[in-house]
Motif scaffolding. Structure first.
Motif, PDB file in Angstrom:
ATOM      1  N   PHE A 155       0.864  -1.180   0.000  1.00  0.00           N
ATOM      2  CA  PHE A 155       0.000   0.000   0.000  1.00  0.00           C
ATOM      3  C   PHE A 155       0.903   1.232   0.000  1.00  0.00           C
ATOM      4  N   TYR A 156       0.312   2.393  -0.217  1.00  0.00           N
ATOM      5  CA  TYR A 156       1.065   3.644  -0.256  1.00  0.00           C
ATOM      6  C   TYR A 156       0.662   4.552   0.891  1.00  0.00           C
ATOM      7  N   THR A 157       1.659   5.277   1.435  1.00  0.00           N
ATOM      8  CA  THR A 157       1.419   6.205   2.525  1.00  0.00           C
ATOM      9  C   THR A 157       2.356   7.399   2.400  1.00  0.00           C
ATOM     10  N   ARG A 158       1.916   8.565   2.881  1.00  0.00           N
ATOM     11  CA  ARG A 158       2.788   9.740   2.897  1.00  0.00           C
ATOM     12  C   ARG A 158       3.739   9.716   4.093  1.00  0.00           C
ATOM     13  N   THR A 159       3.436   8.899   5.076  1.00  0.00           N
ATOM     14  CA  THR A 159       4.278   8.856   6.274  1.00  0.00           C
ATOM     15  C   THR A 159       5.684   8.360   5.926  1.00  0.00           C
ATOM     16  N   GLY A 160       6.674   9.138   6.282  1.00  0.00           N
ATOM     17  CA  GLY A 160       8.060   8.741   6.046  1.00  0.00           C
ATOM     18  C   GLY A 160       8.656   9.253   4.762  1.00  0.00           C
ATOM     19  N   VAL A 161       7.861   9.880   3.901  1.00  0.00           N
ATOM     20  CA  VAL A 161       8.397  10.406   2.645  1.00  0.00           C
ATOM     21  C   VAL A 161       9.500  11.428   2.949  1.00  0.00           C
ATOM     22  N   GLY A 162      10.625  11.285   2.268  1.00  0.00           N
ATOM     23  CA  GLY A 162      11.726  12.221   2.456  1.00  0.00           C
ATOM     24  C   GLY A 162      12.581  11.952   3.676  1.00  0.00           C
TER      25      GLY A 162
END
Length: 236
Positions: free
Chosen positions: A119-126
């Motif tokens: 699945f995809y999540t914005r948490t942790g991007v970058g």
């Protein structure tokens, strides 16, 4: 139907443990930890374990026992906290750590139980969390792909269980225990209370018995507080 109830924690784990296996261990902080089952894993002496858990217990408690005996090779976890042994083994390179944000960790486990590979999540991007992971852009926002988590064995703690394996949890013990019960090949439950079939209100069951393979009455029910802060009561 054969009984799911076993006479002791050791009996409940009999024939399930082997070197290099992946174990999900329930609990949140010091709440809902399978305190009765963890010592039996230590006694069995299995090594090279991959353990999936929110944290690794505290000094002398919970999964700390398996760290102290050097039976864990890798932790997949979201919180190191005040566990100095966990910290020391990781910093020395003795223990491999896959750090996963808490909500992401819970969702990866839920995905494993639901048969959703990723699945995809914005948490942790970058951040370091996203290092080496595929990313995609949706509606102009970057998301990181996270994969499911599954295990050979889940050891969890429930408040109440019936002989069919239906479970109820209390408060923060519900954070990881219910999803872990769905994501392992075998789920072993220690319960504070084992009640007769029909005693649990179906509307209040958190985990249905289809996910539970073995049940044992817990032998350790210590209610610890990880950090306690107090202040003097105002006088006058």
């Amino acid at each position: 139907m054969a009984s799911k109830i076993y006479e002791s924690p050791a009996a409940a784990l009999d024939g399930l443990l082997f070197d290099g296996m992946t174990i999900m261990s329930g609990g949140f902080g010091l709440t809902g930890n399978p305190e009765s089952l963890i010592p039996e894993i230590r006694a069995a002496g299995v090594r090279g374990l991959i353990v999936i858990s929110n944290n690794a217990g505290a000094d002398g408690f919970g999964l700390w026992m398996l760290l102290q005996s050097r039976q864990i090779a890798k932790m997949i976890s979201s919180y190191i906290g005040d566990n100095k042994l966990f910290e020391a083994q990781y910093l020395s390179g003795e223990l491999e750590l896959e750090l996963s944000p808490q909500g992401t960790l819970a969702e990866r486990i839920r995905a494993g139980g639901a048969g959703i590979p990723a699945f995809y999540t914005r948490t942790g991007v970058g951040t370091v969390v996203a290092k080496g992971k595929p990313v995609e852009t949706f509606d102009g926002e970057v998301y990181v792909r996270e994969n499911w988590l599954k295990a050979d064995l889940a050891i969890i703690k429930a408040w109440r269980a019936d002989p069919a394996g239906n479970l109820m949890f209390r408060k923060t013990a519900r954070n990881f225990n219910p999803v872990m019960a769905t994501a392992a090949t075998v789920t072993v439950v220690e319960a504070e209370e084992i009640v007769a079939e029909g005693d649990l209100d179906p509307d209040h069951i958190h985990t249905p018995g289809i996910y539970v393979h073995r049940i044992v009455r817990s032998t350790v029910n210590e209610k610890r507080i990880e950090n306690r802060t107090v202040r003097q009561r105002a006088t006058g």
